[in-house]
Design an enzyme around this catalytic site. Structure first.
Site, mmCIF file in Angstrom:
data_model
loop_
_atom_site.group_PDB
_atom_site.id
_atom_site.type_symbol
_atom_site.label_atom_id
_atom_site.label_comp_id
_atom_site.label_asym_id
_atom_site.label_seq_id
_atom_site.Cartn_x
_atom_site.Cartn_y
_atom_site.Cartn_z
ATOM 1 N N HIS F 22 3.032 3.881 15.304
ATOM 2 C CA HIS F 22 1.739 3.646 14.679
ATOM 3 C C HIS F 22 1.814 3.844 13.170
ATOM 4 O O HIS F 22 2.150 4.914 12.690
ATOM 5 C CB HIS F 22 0.707 4.603 15.291
ATOM 6 C CG HIS F 22 -0.678 4.366 14.807
ATOM 7 N ND1 HIS F 22 -1.698 5.259 15.020
ATOM 8 C CD2 HIS F 22 -1.217 3.331 14.123
ATOM 9 C CE1 HIS F 22 -2.808 4.789 14.487
ATOM 10 N NE2 HIS F 22 -2.546 3.621 13.936
ATOM 11 N N ASP F 64 -2.213 -2.880 13.743
ATOM 12 C CA ASP F 64 -2.933 -1.627 13.536
ATOM 13 C C ASP F 64 -4.435 -1.897 13.345
ATOM 14 O O ASP F 64 -4.837 -2.537 12.377
ATOM 15 C CB ASP F 64 -2.371 -0.915 12.301
ATOM 16 C CG ASP F 64 -2.894 0.510 12.216
ATOM 17 O OD1 ASP F 64 -3.734 0.905 13.058
ATOM 18 O OD2 ASP F 64 -2.440 1.243 11.320
ATOM 19 N N TYR F 113 6.948 -5.475 -3.652
ATOM 20 C CA TYR F 113 8.355 -5.052 -3.566
ATOM 21 C C TYR F 113 8.467 -3.558 -3.237
ATOM 22 O O TYR F 113 9.284 -3.138 -2.433
ATOM 23 C CB TYR F 113 9.073 -5.326 -4.888
ATOM 24 C CG TYR F 113 9.440 -6.766 -5.144
ATOM 25 C CD1 TYR F 113 9.085 -7.782 -4.261
ATOM 26 C CD2 TYR F 113 10.158 -7.132 -6.288
ATOM 27 C CE1 TYR F 113 9.420 -9.108 -4.508
ATOM 28 C CE2 TYR F 113 10.495 -8.454 -6.541
ATOM 29 C CZ TYR F 113 10.126 -9.441 -5.650
ATOM 30 O OH TYR F 113 10.470 -10.743 -5.900
#
Lengths: 147, 147, 147, 147, 147, 147, 147, 147, 147, 147
Positions: F22, F64, F113
């Protein structure tokens, strides 16, 4: 964990199952089997029963239908009067996934060990039934992907 | 350290003992044994006596009752008049944990070395009694876990 | 497997439990916990329930009695009305092994993650109860060995 | 084993002792010390008492005479009424090998842990005396080799 | 460096010497010997003379007195008129540590290479005398440690 | 290959997906993304298009739902007039598996990034659409396993 | 990715193709081939079709023209009436790059497996056509570099 | 780079050349040689010509003068009318460093491959002349170091 | 061994010397220096004197002429009346290879240790002179190779 | 070797070039550059000139056109009157592959070192021209693959 995949299957176990190809074998070894000393690749499922693991993997893992017996059990030692009710249980599980009438081949204890050494992986479990070790031979996946 | 496990048993030793299965062998090697050159897996218990280590592991480690002799000693070289009181000591220790009447098998020195090479592990100790090297063969754990 | 040690405990798990010393922590993480991404050392017990694992290890693993709370749970998120019956179950298990009246400390979710990163190991399980993650802190073994 | 070197010293321990140079530190940790979690290099001497190990290594290992205290103990926690007879024993052992009158420095528990993390190695032992952890600082070897 | 151990002995060399047991062999190879290609374990003592190394290790390293010749030299190739003064030097060194009258066995060049491949370790040196390669066979340490 | 799992998913990819918990994130990176230099774990799916991979994994991989946006895209650089039809395609794919109305969060290139560096894994693909990089955040599996 | 090189070719695949020399073989294995168990070096191209991969590599990879058949297929099992249209497709692809009239050699299934074990690498693909496995033998590059 | 050592010699190449002893062999393989599949140790000198490399190493590397031919070439395949001007070039280079009149031995292609497998190292080059592969056998260094 | 390179230089040492570039530093550490604990890369030259090693490497190893002092010594501790004749010896050796008038920089003991940690390598020697540790800084090789 | 790829490019170099993505940098370092001590990944092209390598890779390797200067040189040290003809040579090479008018950025020596440490790889060459080190920044491949 992933959707639709049993939580008994660890990341290492699914990787091994997926890497296997047609004809590769995997051993589900009971708690007393010398797994670490015989395994080319060792997968830890300590504490689990083999039939729970079979129930978890058989929906994913195709059995080899190119051979007479896609599964192998350890032959009862001559003179031994033990009963092996777990074999019936295994048979019921396997019959949901293969049309082979007699799914089992039987090999003698030390031949079983030699076979286990050559298997792609050995899964160490906590199984405590008698004569519960089983070798499965992987078959093929054949959905018509390309037309 | 863990409750109920001797402090002579290191984390590496217990892991090896637990990984072993039915029929796997472990060598307890005296201080002069060529352990590092013969071991598939080497466990360091340098400085300890073998009988102390046996006393520590035997409550945990089942001996193989499927063979005539679950333990192996190195045969006294022919013509050698040495006495081997440690064997009696070992026998007393083993008899607490096995009902086998004659627990020991005896093999000649170089055959012992070959056997040690194939063992699952060699435990290097500081034992200094004569002819004290001993190989144990692991048996099975069989409590009725499932009803 | 070894005598007197539960078959749920794998060789890797017992090694980790034994390597831990006074004050080291171990996390038993439920099936959705980000165990692999947070673990210094990851132990796979996939598919098992945490209370079964606690029952297996508590006879061996001493809890830290030098701190107020030898175990840590993840605090229920504010406003969340969930019930956490597993905590009572844990409390019953722990009370067999410690005299600490209130064994649990509670920390907020992200603080719990940070704590897990510093733990000696994380045990990945298949636990599916809510708020079931638990951290245990190791205590000492103190039998009078030397007179 | 080698002539003149105690059989308590394993090949790994002697290598570590020899690699250390002037000012490097080594921790002899009791059986409950969190050695594996704090060690840069971990040497297993499980099951041995620290004073036996000191007796084995001090003939080989020079103590640092450039600092006031070449050895460090863990300070007794304030309010604790425990007695530490092992310190006298250590002092007797050290005095055979150093002319420093007061060989010990004392640091608080958590500072001791931090120091242990930076040490060259931690030796995990089975010592069970109270406050028995000790850090040694290596000195120099100065025989007149060149004329 | 450690007290009482020559500074020619590196940490790797002492570890190897200590790991060896009864009957294990070590090769001291001259500067032109194909050490890296033949060694199971390679120890670098580049630039040193073999006799200096023997002088350093013989006080520690017991020779095997259970065989007729605990040391092996490379036989002078037939027809070769070379002299081998270093053998006398070796003999003098060895005689301080063994009562064997004729310590040397001689084997032909390629048999020597095969023997070197099976040795526990090869020590690469800078020795430049002719026919200076030597194999030592380790004996036992037998002080009465236990009463 | 396994039954019911797309053949685009390699053994390494499924292992990574399963190890994630999770809140862990995974990046599907287009063919020009600096994947190898930014990845904590790199999974090679060279030559595949990202939407094919999403179609393969979304039946298995829960998003999620505890955060506002379970997926993250790279924000179009200011002033850039490029169109990003692939985002609509992604949105259609995701909406089959989540009830979140607006599944996407948008972050600037260099922040993307940095986020990628902390992700559990980066999947290198051969995707060639513009602004096609996408980060998915793993949710939980919550079948009622225990009654 | 690099200019002029297909995006189906991963960094690992191009490295392997470039390391191969005259006479080395590479296997392109279909999705059911036991690739992981037979490969000396395994390259993952999961999910791709073999003909797409051949189209990608043949412009770079010279076929061996020193042997009668630079490519090898798995012979149809006797009695099997399956058709193998993919072979024609392969032949068309190969004929752009070699002047060999009959590029294929045919070997029986288990001999094919043995050959695969000795190959420099096996490329695991997602190919699902029947009898699609193919072995290529590398030839030489012979531009006149030096005058 | 170091003074007096050609910049064509990489750190890995000089290490390998120095580790070799009397009788060890090194292969300089042309650009099409199956170097990676045959090498015990592979040294990359991709892009260089073999004669440039020989010119670089021969001032350092002694040829074996105990055998009739310290260098080995691959025999021209029977019936092949190719010319091998590079052999003359090699001969000129070698004659500066050895007094052996006929430095070359010739072996058939597949025997050459077998020999290459046993060599201490293979140097992969970019050489493109025909029949340019060459094996060198290392001799001894014999300056009078000790008086 | 190779022609023209001292037999004191091991294969590992030459590789390290050659890998170093302009401005990289190497420490030659005496027998008591904490080399293993401070070294990024450790090279064993146990038992050798530093001046012998300098004599061996200086013909190969260029000193940095872009800095005021290409070599660094450990400053004599304040109040210490020791003499350091070895510095003169070092100076004589260095002056054959550099035109720098005052080759040495001096740094305090603990600053020296910090510098050693950042050096490319530390060479462990058996040197026993006082204040004999020395750091060399590599310069450039500048023969006119291209016209 | 592969068709159409220069034989100066080793398997390791092409793998690194292919793994790099948009914005990753690669350093081509001259023979005196401290490459091994600064490289995250080190690629050996010892003995080659940088312009030959650039000529080999530029047909494959896209330069970054999203930044003002896709290449970086080391600024001439202030006061230094050296000429840098190689820069013109580099400019000519680069202009065949980029439309950027002024391809070079210039950074001071130590800033260049810091930049090199963060680069994806450093290629060690044998280049001996002055101020020849160069950093290239990878751009994107943008053929219209999908319609």
């Amino acid at each position: 964990m992933l959707r639709g995949i049993s939580r008994l299957i660890s990341p290492s176990l699914i990787k091994v199952l997926m890497e296997m190809g047609h004809g590769d074998e995997i051993v589900f070894a009971d708690g007393n089997f010398p797994a670490a000393s015989h395994a080319e690749r060792l997968v830890s499922c300590d504490g689990h029963q083999i039939s729970d693991l079979l129930e978890a993997i058989l929906p994913l893992f195709p059995l080899d239908e190119y051979v007479s017996h896609p599964a192998t059990l350890m032959k009862v030692v001559e003179g031994d009067t033990v009963r092996t009710p777990i074999w019936n249980h295994y048979q019921n599980l396997l019959q949901k996934y293969t049309e082979v009438v007699e799914p089992f081949d039987y090999v003698e204890r030390f031949a079983f060990y030699e076979r286990a050494k050559k298997a792609y992986a050995i899964v160490a479990t906590g199984e405590n039934a008698l004569y519960a070790n089983i070798i499965l031979r992987k078959g093929i996946i054949s959905p018509p992907l390309k037309e």
